[in-house]
Design a protein around this motif. Sequence first.
Motif, PDB file in Angstrom:
ATOM      1  N   UNK A 247    -111.535 -52.955 -28.586  1.00 35.16           N
ATOM      2  CA  UNK A 247    -110.842 -52.237 -29.597  1.00 35.16           C
ATOM      3  C   UNK A 247    -110.792 -50.771 -29.632  1.00 35.16           C
ATOM      4  N   UNK A 248    -111.919 -50.435 -28.877  1.00 40.26           N
ATOM      5  CA  UNK A 248    -111.884 -48.460 -28.848  1.00 40.26           C
ATOM      6  C   UNK A 248    -111.003 -48.287 -27.906  1.00 40.26           C
TER       7      UNK A 248
ATOM      8  N   UNK B 255    -108.345 -49.416 -26.697  1.00 43.17           N
ATOM      9  CA  UNK B 255    -106.948 -49.940 -26.980  1.00 43.17           C
ATOM     10  C   UNK B 255    -106.489 -49.054 -28.116  1.00 43.17           C
ATOM     11  N   UNK B 256    -107.436 -48.607 -28.841  1.00 46.57           N
ATOM     12  CA  UNK B 256    -106.927 -47.855 -30.005  1.00 46.57           C
ATOM     13  C   UNK B 256    -106.594 -48.714 -31.124  1.00 46.57           C
ATOM     14  N   UNK B 257    -107.176 -49.842 -31.325  1.00 45.26           N
ATOM     15  CA  UNK B 257    -106.935 -50.556 -32.512  1.00 45.26           C
ATOM     16  C   UNK B 257    -107.242 -49.973 -33.682  1.00 45.26           C
ATOM     17  N   UNK B 258    -106.486 -50.353 -34.692  1.00 42.57           N
ATOM     18  CA  UNK B 258    -106.739 -49.591 -36.021  1.00 42.57           C
ATOM     19  C   UNK B 258    -108.199 -49.886 -36.424  1.00 42.57           C
ATOM     20  N   UNK B 259    -108.814 -48.640 -36.872  1.00 44.80           N
ATOM     21  CA  UNK B 259    -110.274 -48.752 -37.538  1.00 44.80           C
ATOM     22  C   UNK B 259    -111.318 -48.466 -36.504  1.00 44.80           C
ATOM     23  N   UNK B 260    -110.990 -48.347 -34.999  1.00 48.17           N
ATOM     24  CA  UNK B 260    -112.208 -48.144 -34.140  1.00 48.17           C
ATOM     25  C   UNK B 260    -112.393 -46.789 -33.907  1.00 48.17           C
TER      26      UNK B 260
ATOM     27  N   UNK C 139    -103.591 -44.515 -25.324  1.00 51.70           N
ATOM     28  CA  UNK C 139    -103.551 -45.635 -26.283  1.00 51.70           C
ATOM     29  C   UNK C 139    -103.623 -44.817 -27.892  1.00 51.70           C
ATOM     30  N   UNK C 140    -104.324 -43.937 -28.154  1.00 54.48           N
ATOM     31  CA  UNK C 140    -104.536 -43.393 -29.346  1.00 54.48           C
ATOM     32  C   UNK C 140    -103.170 -42.302 -29.602  1.00 54.48           C
TER      33      UNK C 140
END
Lengths: 494, 485
Positions: free
Chosen positions: B40-41, B43-48, B88-89
């Motif tokens: 998640x971090x 890949x810049x998933x929401x909330x990471x 990603x971000x």
Amino acid sequence: MTDLADLTIVAAGRGLRSGEFSSVDLLDAVTRRASITEAQLHAYLTLDKKGARSAAEAADAAFADGKDVGPLQGIPIALKDNMCTIGVETTAASQMLAGWKPPYDATVVRRLKDAGAVVTGKTNLDEFAMGSSTENSAFGETRNPWNPDFVPGGSSGGSAAAVAVGSAFGAFGSDTGGSIRQPAALCGVVGMKPTYGLVSRYGLIAFASSLDQIGPFARSVEDSATLLDAIAGWDRFDSTSIDGAVPNFSGSLDGGVGGLRIGIVSDLMGEGIDTQVRGAVSGMADKLSEAGAEVVEVGLPSTEFALSAYYLIAPAECSSNLARFDGVRYGHRSNVEGTTEDMMSHTRAEGFGPEVIRRILLGTYALSAGYYDAFYGQAQRVRTLVRRDFASAYEKVDVLISPTSPTTAFPVGERSADPIAMYYSDVCTIPSNLSGEPAISVPIGLDDKGLPIGFQVMAPSLGEELMYRVAAAVESISEFTKRAPLASSEVVAP
Amino acid sequence: MTAWEAVIGIETHVELSTKSKMFCGCPADIPDEPNTACCPVCLALPGSLPVPNVKAIEGIVTIGTALGCTINESSLFYRKNYFYPDLPKNYQISQYTFPVCEFGSLIVEVQGEPTVVGITRVHMEEDTGRSTHVGEGGGRIQDAEHTLLDFNRAGVPLVEVVTEPDIRSAEQARAYGAELQRIVLALGVSDAKLEAGSMRFDANVSVRHVGTEELGTRTETKNVNSLRSLQRAIEFEIDRQIAVLEDGGSITQETRHWNEDKGVTLSMRSKEESEDYRYFQDPDLLPLEVSDEWQSLVRESLPELPAAKRARFRAAGVEAETAELLADNLELASLFEAAVSGDTNGKLIGNWLTGEVVAHARRENMLVSDSALTGSHLSDLAEMVEEGKLSSSAAKEVLNAAMDGDGSPRDVADARDLLQMSDAGEIEAAVDTVLAENPDAVAKIAQGDSKPIAFLMGQVMRHTGGKADPSIVQRVLKDKTAGDA
């Protein structure tokens, strides 16, 4: 006979442990309540019936096995829909994330699950937590449980409304500029924002990282402290979380206000504050004084600029935080023909609502070359002044008090066309976000329209115990036990 | 017309070879299968949220210390905001004001001429993912039908080393690149493979008239993935800029792309866009603290740097160029160090190692480290040559045999009967015999004709079975014939 859905967490916990009822009974009670209230209220975006049921059954099985992991075991709790829940849709009330199911749990969610809590579902909010009325949700607004023609406040309006009507025993929200305390005030429940860094932000969909904090909604101060107990503390996944011993908040409620020095913030008691709100807050200040506190007027002169500073810092951070929503890896993706760049820009234009776009543009502008110093730089300097104001106030007093919101709930639609009027809803709450210090809203009465009035108690960094002690005294003095009309079982969906 | 002068600054990206990525626990050793080292971090998933990797910080502090930088006790992470599909971000966590390291320097030498290159800063950032543009355009984004993204590299720790515009020629730039690569390798913080992209150069080049202070408009050349192309790209860019200016044109400040096949730099963007990265301090990360204790720990555990190593080899008698070759090769350097002590002939051993040893290993298709050669083999061999017991060609044969595992040099020389007769008494006796057998020749020499000496030498060598040290034979012969005269 009392409906189980109206019990406090503490009372429900006693019943679970005495075998009076089961976790499944509690879940049935809140689910029944939701089935009555949801049509009018729309507090929830997702009810995770299956997940909640199995969690409640697991809690009951644990009790039967003599396993007890703490006061939240078997208690149905709701979560604002900007906290990641593994396998359960998490949207931040945005088309951008419609249908997105996170592959991981937020740290807060994991801690609640570890504490045996039963997650009922995900509550409504202003899109990406940007708003003060929960009208900015892409999936329809939430209404105020005291009068459905009024807004519940925001952005955590869904969590506040759910707790107010008993479709959850407690809930969690996030507070960036007042998004827990203001809806708590408008819905007549207890809402609390912890010290920045006390609770992990990992898994909370970021709005403004330097301001966001997760905190609880509850129907009593004791419940609020109990909920905070379960989630507070250092997290290795959030490097801004505070590494240190965490007190037992629910054990810090006694003691009263005798001998405490309490500062009433004069800058938040003047023009712009509704007279009934002001009257109720002054009245409570007098009663605190009668209860043995020394109540003095204290100034926070920089609060005048705090709102403007906030509306530069928060949008600036959000413009960067929300850049990741580009249609490449998850969420909405535009079908537009063209280049990757076209796809990304159309995705964002289609996926974000107007308030989110407004703030992204504002923040992008505030950070641009040539404007940075005049806007973002200046806002950061104001932030420093706000911190200094608080620091010098706390040299004179132990805690500060003020209204939570300048007015009680306002009618649906009244401020949606006027962003500045909407932004002003957060004037009393924003300073604590800028300073990173804890604050709580406790309901103390109703105005002449029958809408709740919230009373804010602010404390220095990591002063949650003192804050809770004063909040408990306020709660006991106010004797605010009225329940939102929509919570009544007789209310039938129109 | 006044002469032109180039002003060059180099930005170097170095991927650190840490176990995990910069801000998450994913492996930094990039697997081939796309998108298998992601979380998640990264890949810049929401909330990471990012959490800094302490080992990477140690890596950058090590590099900064080696470059003589000031290490900031407190440095800040910034966000560099720009949209790109493999980022990603859509912002890169980097540094802006207060990087980890500042104000260092590196001395580079071109043909014995040293130049001090100032190091402006060494900062910490994270790598992007990789885009593969698929379609007719041969990998160019403009002509791609679609783009494949691999996020395995996203978030790998990246150190950026930025120089002052102190470099004046393409050769110096190359020497700088080579020396920085040596240092990074010596520190063991990166594999620094230019061809694999774990070390990458961007060259900022401008030209001005000699004697002027003001800097010309510069271009930034990217996609330089060997030391040779660094030099070629800069040479091309200097010539191009001079040609444009002499033609009355002006230089556009732009990013250019080195095309290795065509040997030219090309403008990367059709229209000039000025990038505004909207840098601001990353609110997800606290200031990075590198305490005095940590700094001194790094300083104390710093290995010997290439320049010091070269100096040490030169002090042992090795020629400058050979010292550089030796210092650049870990296995040769360690054999050298094992062989050379006190008054051993360092020059001889250095030459063998960089000459015959490398050549024989190549012929036999083996690694020097896999050969049987040891330091004491080399020192014994040098001693034997010094004592005149072995001819230089015999020494090569013995060296090859020692590498092949045939035994120690002494044993091999014995077994193959390669030892020279170096005992003066033995040689004198042989000379006396030959002189006695050839009075005519001796008489001629006495009359001043030196020609027969060669004949007499051949006779002595034949007499000793070719084992006499020719230099001793010559000396003795001369002594004896002169004495008779």
